[in-house]
Motif scaffolding. Structure first.
Motif, short mmCIF file in Angstrom:
data_model
loop_
_atom_site.label_atom_id
_atom_site.label_comp_id
_atom_site.label_asym_id
_atom_site.label_seq_id
_atom_site.Cartn_x
_atom_site.Cartn_y
_atom_site.Cartn_z
N ARG A 178 55.85 10.47 7.37
CA ARG A 178 56.28 9.56 6.31
C ARG A 178 57.36 10.22 5.48
NH1 ARG A 178 53.64 12.14 2.05
NH2 ARG A 178 51.69 13.10 2.65
N SER A 179 58.00 9.41 4.64
CA SER A 179 58.94 10.00 3.70
C SER A 179 58.14 10.57 2.54
CB SER A 179 59.93 8.95 3.21
OG SER A 179 59.25 7.85 2.66
N PRO A 180 58.66 11.62 1.92
CA PRO A 180 57.88 12.31 0.88
C PRO A 180 57.78 11.51 -0.42
CG PRO A 180 60.07 13.25 1.04
CD PRO A 180 59.97 12.24 2.14
N GLN A 181 56.60 11.57 -1.04
CA GLN A 181 56.45 11.00 -2.37
C GLN A 181 57.07 11.96 -3.38
OE1 GLN A 181 52.39 10.88 -1.58
NE2 GLN A 181 52.26 8.67 -1.29
N LEU B 162 66.85 22.36 23.47
CA LEU B 162 66.34 22.40 24.83
C LEU B 162 65.69 21.09 25.24
CD1 LEU B 162 64.58 25.85 25.38
CD2 LEU B 162 66.58 24.94 26.56
N CYS B 163 65.08 20.43 24.26
CA CYS B 163 64.30 19.23 24.56
C CYS B 163 64.84 18.01 23.82
CB CYS B 163 62.84 19.48 24.16
SG CYS B 163 61.72 18.12 24.42
N GLY B 164 65.58 18.25 22.74
CA GLY B 164 66.10 17.14 21.95
C GLY B 164 65.22 16.77 20.77
N ASP B 165 64.23 17.62 20.48
CA ASP B 165 63.35 17.36 19.33
C ASP B 165 64.10 17.63 18.04
OD1 ASP B 165 61.27 17.22 21.29
OD2 ASP B 165 61.10 19.40 21.16
N GLU B 166 63.94 16.75 17.08
CA GLU B 166 64.55 16.95 15.77
C GLU B 166 63.61 16.44 14.69
OE1 GLU B 166 68.63 15.94 15.78
OE2 GLU B 166 68.89 16.32 13.64
N ILE B 167 63.23 17.33 13.77
CA ILE B 167 62.34 16.89 12.70
C ILE B 167 62.79 17.46 11.35
CG2 ILE B 167 60.33 16.75 14.25
CD1 ILE B 167 59.23 19.20 12.69
N THR B 168 62.42 16.73 10.32
CA THR B 168 62.62 17.21 8.96
C THR B 168 61.24 17.40 8.35
OG1 THR B 168 64.64 15.92 8.79
CG2 THR B 168 63.69 16.74 6.73
N VAL B 169 61.01 18.57 7.77
CA VAL B 169 59.74 18.86 7.12
C VAL B 169 59.96 18.88 5.61
CG1 VAL B 169 57.93 20.60 6.73
CG2 VAL B 169 58.73 20.13 9.06
N ALA C 109 50.95 21.75 -1.81
CA ALA C 109 50.31 20.59 -2.41
C ALA C 109 50.48 19.36 -1.53
CB ALA C 109 50.89 20.33 -3.80
N ASP C 110 51.64 19.26 -0.89
CA ASP C 110 51.85 18.15 0.04
C ASP C 110 52.83 18.59 1.11
OD1 ASP C 110 51.50 15.63 1.12
OD2 ASP C 110 53.03 14.69 -0.14
N VAL C 111 52.69 18.02 2.27
CA VAL C 111 53.61 18.30 3.37
C VAL C 111 53.65 17.07 4.26
CG1 VAL C 111 51.75 19.47 4.65
CG2 VAL C 111 54.13 19.86 5.32
N CYS C 112 54.86 16.69 4.67
CA CYS C 112 55.00 15.57 5.58
C CYS C 112 56.26 15.77 6.42
CB CYS C 112 55.04 14.24 4.83
SG CYS C 112 56.40 14.10 3.66
N PHE C 113 56.44 14.92 7.40
CA PHE C 113 57.61 15.10 8.27
C PHE C 113 58.13 13.76 8.77
CE2 PHE C 113 56.24 14.41 12.74
CZ PHE C 113 54.88 14.22 12.55
N GLN C 114 59.38 13.81 9.20
CA GLN C 114 60.01 12.66 9.83
C GLN C 114 60.85 13.17 10.99
OE1 GLN C 114 61.95 10.86 6.27
NE2 GLN C 114 60.74 9.07 6.79
N SER D 206 52.41 18.52 17.46
CA SER D 206 52.35 19.82 16.79
C SER D 206 52.72 19.68 15.31
CB SER D 206 53.29 20.81 17.47
OG SER D 206 53.22 22.06 16.82
N ALA D 207 53.73 18.87 15.02
CA ALA D 207 54.12 18.66 13.62
C ALA D 207 52.98 17.97 12.85
CB ALA D 207 55.39 17.81 13.56
N SER D 208 52.38 16.98 13.49
CA SER D 208 51.27 16.27 12.87
C SER D 208 50.11 17.21 12.55
CB SER D 208 50.80 15.16 13.83
OG SER D 208 49.61 14.57 13.38
#
Ligand code: ZN
Length: 152
Positions: free
Chosen positions: A23-26, A38-45, A55-60, A70-72
């Protein structure tokens, strides 16, 4: 595809299908972008650090099943922990998936790794190691880089 079927344990499949904290961060005071060409994975933490506690962590982002799961699971594992503990967990996780500390690294620390032990099989598939560790590298970049978040 049989090697992938072995990797895709039910825990991993479940987290890929329904990623937690996707989700997007509150609120977030740290952010980093991770890319695995190598795989095309792209995430923002996104991280909300309060007194060195996660206190909080999320990703998109988007990626393969391994990187998404793994990110989840990373977000679930580190949320509420002191940052130092979260980074220690990253070290353990990395040793587990690279097999650096021997073949039974995962078996040696089952309690500490918890559900993350589902990724132990990744060590047999070097191409997948970067998928599994991407979220963790990005978490560390966010925490150490201290980049200010821009929340939409
Ligand atoms: Zn991947």
């Amino acid at each position: 595809m049989s090697e992938l079927r072995e990797l895709y344990q039910s825990t991993i499949l479940d987290h890929n299908k329904k990623p937690r904290n996707f989700r997007s961060p509150q609120q977030a005071n740290r952010r980093a972008v991770g890319h695995n060409p190598l795989c095309g994975d792209e995430i923002t933490v996104y991280l909300q650090l309060q007194d060195d506690i996660v206190a909080d962590v999320c990703f998109q982002g988007s990626g393969c099943a391994i990187s998404t799961a793994s990110a989840s699971m990373m977000t679930q594992a580190v949320k509420g922990r002191p940052l130092e503990e979260a980074l220690q967990l990253f070290d353990s996780f990395q040793r587990m998936v690279t097999g650096e500390s021997g073949a039974d690294a995962a078996d040696a620390q089952p309690k500490q790794m918890g559900k993350l032990a589902a990724f132990a099989g990744v060590r047999e598939y070097p191409m997948r190691v970067k998928c599994a560790t991407l979220a963790w590298h990005t978490l560390r970049a966010a925490a150490i880089g201290g980049e200010a978040a821009t929340t939409e």
